[in-house]
Scaffold this motif. Structure first.
Motif: not given
Lengths: 175, 230, 302
Positions: B67-68, B70-71, B73, B92, B95, B97-98, B100, B102, B104
């Motif tokens: 989980a860490r 794939e996410s 930040w 684009p 990208d 965000y594909r 994971g 992001q 902050r």
């Protein structure tokens, strides 16, 4: 520019006149006369815009050169006023009463060259170097490479290639 | 892995030569007439030493690591010229965000800190503050050759040469500057490390806290903050 | 009212469905926004992964008691809104704890979470939180004006303050929806909805890139996880409120999902088109057209 320099010569003792082009000239003046000259140019000759204040370390001649670059927005001419000050007693009168923005330059010069501008606002606060406790880094007797090696843990095994030598050996191996 | 260092030099270094006036010890009159001593660094900040936070065991940790990974930040803090390579990641063409990844805006919510290029001493202080405020587990990606050996600023009086002496680095991305593709590859590498459970540099930082602090305080003379910024 | 255990368990099941649908909806909307700007966007399961990660962080710090209670109050605002909202009309299981005066209580619960969050984020001590809070509270006060006017208009029209009764009056055909029987109230409420969901023209509470992210700047880990869970619940429940009041309610979960999606999409649609307002522009906008339309909607039924 020539006319202007002649007019200045009538009022102020200037030397080292350096006419670069139609819109740019440099003049040198004694430390005590510099601020009155700047004020006179600002009020009577339309040099209202302050461009920059910078310093050069002439270590061989034991003096600093300060250059006030001012500009006339009406006829698009620029005038550089050079002032030489003693390297041992590096101190200059502040000009922040003429242009407000000049105090930032003076603060930077205080930090980078150790040139003091008494009465300039916030001149003793650190500007970029926080907590600098050796000689100012832009003075030429400061060895930046030695300081970096002593302070910042250089990674061993670094080799440098001078591009000119490298290309010469690659393109003309016979020479 | 414990790192050796000179402990005697440390106590002298921990004294703050450039203590700011607002951080000096002062005496304040209380409403009831008594006089109170205020030491801002002790009273307004948490001076507790961080503890090592051990990972869980077995399948649970593997799942959490997935989980860490794939996410991720990322803290939006560009430290050098390499920060110009980060904004294209959200366009684009690349990208992020594909995958994971992001952005902050605050260190409290981010896990990945990209040291993008050279670090001046002034920025290093802010980078340490931001890094220590991030919740563990946290990862550092060092972008560009400046973070490896100083790069083109290797002999500068004001930029550090080796980042790993001040902050623990998980992934290095070499180049001057690496392109956004290289940054994406770096994220991929970081994900692999996290999934294998090898990205435990936050604990290593706490194990060797004294060594890191000695290095940091050697160059940041204007410290003016608690030893560990909670 | 029936306070049996099975009723309670069914309400919990409804909460679970609503939470998961809210997360799926938010990731779908983010994918739509990404497609508008030519990207692929996050995977649809990203909100769940983020949530697992947030709950599994090892180190967390606190600033005090109110800092803990802020997310709890916020979650209570969302869950309270859900508890008193009849989700599926005609279902014996998913009417939750709605009663004859629930409309007033729901208007109150919309504000409740916000106030709790203000107290909690204020204790964080981050200046950007304070800016976000002052913006959020002043904007939400003006959002409430057209919303309350629309609700008063509805109360006059249907002569009741019970959401169930209002949904009941709209059954039969599409022509019975408040959308057609009371268009002015619907317009006023749908304009105030733009502010309530906080998408682009009115996203100045969180305002990414401007005041880093506003009130939750200091929140991390489990605190942020609770806030995100609440966000998922709140979005669906608020959309369900508008669905119940203006679009004929829902008689099945599928209908609820479709209608809440379209209602939420309305704010996203406006959001991708318009850039952010400043706070004084936003306040003036809400006090101008939506309020005027809301007053008209009341005058019609006088």
């Amino acid at each position: 520019m020539k006319q202007l320099v002649e007019i200045i010569q009538n009022h102020f003792p200037i030397n080292d006149i350096d006419l670069r082009k139609k819109s740019l000239a440099f003049i040198s003046i004694h430390q005590n006369q510099a601020i009155p000259l700047l004020e006179w140019l600002k009020t009577t000759h339309g040099y209202t815009a302050f461009v920059l204040l910078t310093a050069v370390d002439w270590i061989e001649e034991n003096r600093f050169q300060l250059t006030y670059l001012i500009s006339n927005p009406e006829n698009f001419t620029e005038l550089g006023v050079r002032v030489f000050i003693d390297r041992e007693k590096a101190e200059m009168v502040s000009a922040h009463h003429l242009w407000k923005s000049i105090w930032v330059y003076q603060r930077e010069l205080k930090e980078m060259f150790g040139i003091n501008f008494p009465d300039s606002p916030r001149v003793n606060e650190s500007f970029i170097l926080e907590g600098w406790d050796t000689i100012p880094p832009y003075r030429r007797d400061f060895d930046t490479k030695q300081y970096s090696e002593e302070t910042y843990f250089p990674r061993p095994g670094r080799s440098t290639n001078d591009p000119a030598k490298h290309m010469k050996s690659k393109l003309y191996p016979k020479d | 892995m414990k790192k050796d260092f000179d402990k005697d030099a440390l106590s002298d270094m921990y004294k703050d030569k450039f203590l700011a006036p607002e951080n000096e010890i002062r005496f304040v009159n209380a409403p009831d007439g008594s006089i109170i001593e205020v030491n801002p660094l002790d009273d307004y900040f948490c001076q507790e030493r961080p503890k090592e936070l051990k990972p869980r065991k077995g399948v649970v940790e593997k799942f959490l690591n997935w989980a860490r990974a794939e996410s991720l930040w990322v803290l939006g803090f560009g430290t050098g010229c390499g920060s110009i390579e980060i904004p294209p990641l959200s366009t684009p063409r690349f990208d992020m965000y594909r995958f994971g990844v992001q952005m902050r805006a605050t260190p409290r919510q981010s896990n990945v800190f990209i040291i993008s290029g050279y670090l001046s001493v002034k920025t290093l202080k802010r980078a340490i503050r931001s890094y220590e405020q991030m919740p563990s587990p946290k990862y550092i990606i060092a972008l560009g050759s400046c973070t490896i050996n100083g790069g083109m600023y290797w002999d500068s009086y004001n930029t550090i040469n080796r980042l790993d002496h001040y902050l623990p680095v998980d992934v290095y991305i070499a180049g001057c500057m690496p392109r956004p593709e290289a940054l994406l590859a770096g994220f991929g590498k970081l994900k692999e490390l996290i999934k294998e459970g090898k990205a435990e540099k936050a604990n290593e930082y706490i194990q060797n806290l004294d060594w890191y602090k000695a290095n940091q305080k050697k160059i940041i003379k204007d410290w003016n903050m608690p030893d560990y910024n909670w | 009212m029936d306070y049996s255990l099975s009723r309670f368990l069914y309400t919990l099941l409804g909460l679970f469905i609503v939470m998961n649908w809210g997360m799926l909806m938010s990731s779908t909307m983010r994918r739509i926004i990404a497609r508008v700007s030519g990207r692929i966007g996050i995977p649809w399961y990203q909100p769940w992964i983020d949530l697992i990660k947030l709950y599994s962080l090892r180190s967390q710090i606190t600033h005090g008691t109110m800092f803990y209670l802020g997310p709890v109050f916020r979650l209570m605002g969302g869950v309270g809104l859900f508890l008193f909202m009849p989700m599926i009309y005609g279902s014996a299981y998913f009417m939750n704890y709605s009663f004859s005066g629930d409309l007033i209580l729901i208007l109150y619960f919309q504000f409740f979470g916000m106030l709790g969050m203000a107290l909690g984020a204020g204790e964080g001590g981050q200046p950007y939180s304070a800016i976000g809070i002052s913006r959020g509270l002043s904007q939400f006060t003006t959002i409430e004006v057209p919303m309350t006017l629309a609700v008063i208009s509805l109360a006059i029209q249907y002569d009741t303050l019970s959401i169930t009764e209002i949904v009941k009056a709209q059954q039969g055909s599409i022509a019975n929806w408040t959308l057609f029987t009371n268009p002015f109230a619907t317009i006023a409420a749908m304009l105030s909805l733009l502010g309530a969901f906080g998408h682009s023209p009115f996203n100045l509470v969180k305002a990414p890139n401007e005041i880093p992210i506003g009130p939750p700047t200091e929140y991390h880990g489990t605190f942020l996880g609770v806030l995100r869970t609440n966000g998922a619940i709140l979005h669906v429940t608020e959309a369900a409120l508008f669905m119940n009041l203006f679009f004929g309610g829902a008689t099945s979960w599928l209908e609820l999902i479709l209608k809440t999606f379209v209602i939420y999409f309305w704010s996203v649609f406006v959001g991708v088109v318009f850039p952010r307002f400043r706070i004084e522009q936003s306040v003036r906008w809400f006090l101008k057209w939506p309020t005027l339309i809301g007053i008209i909607s009341i005058l019609i039924w006088m």
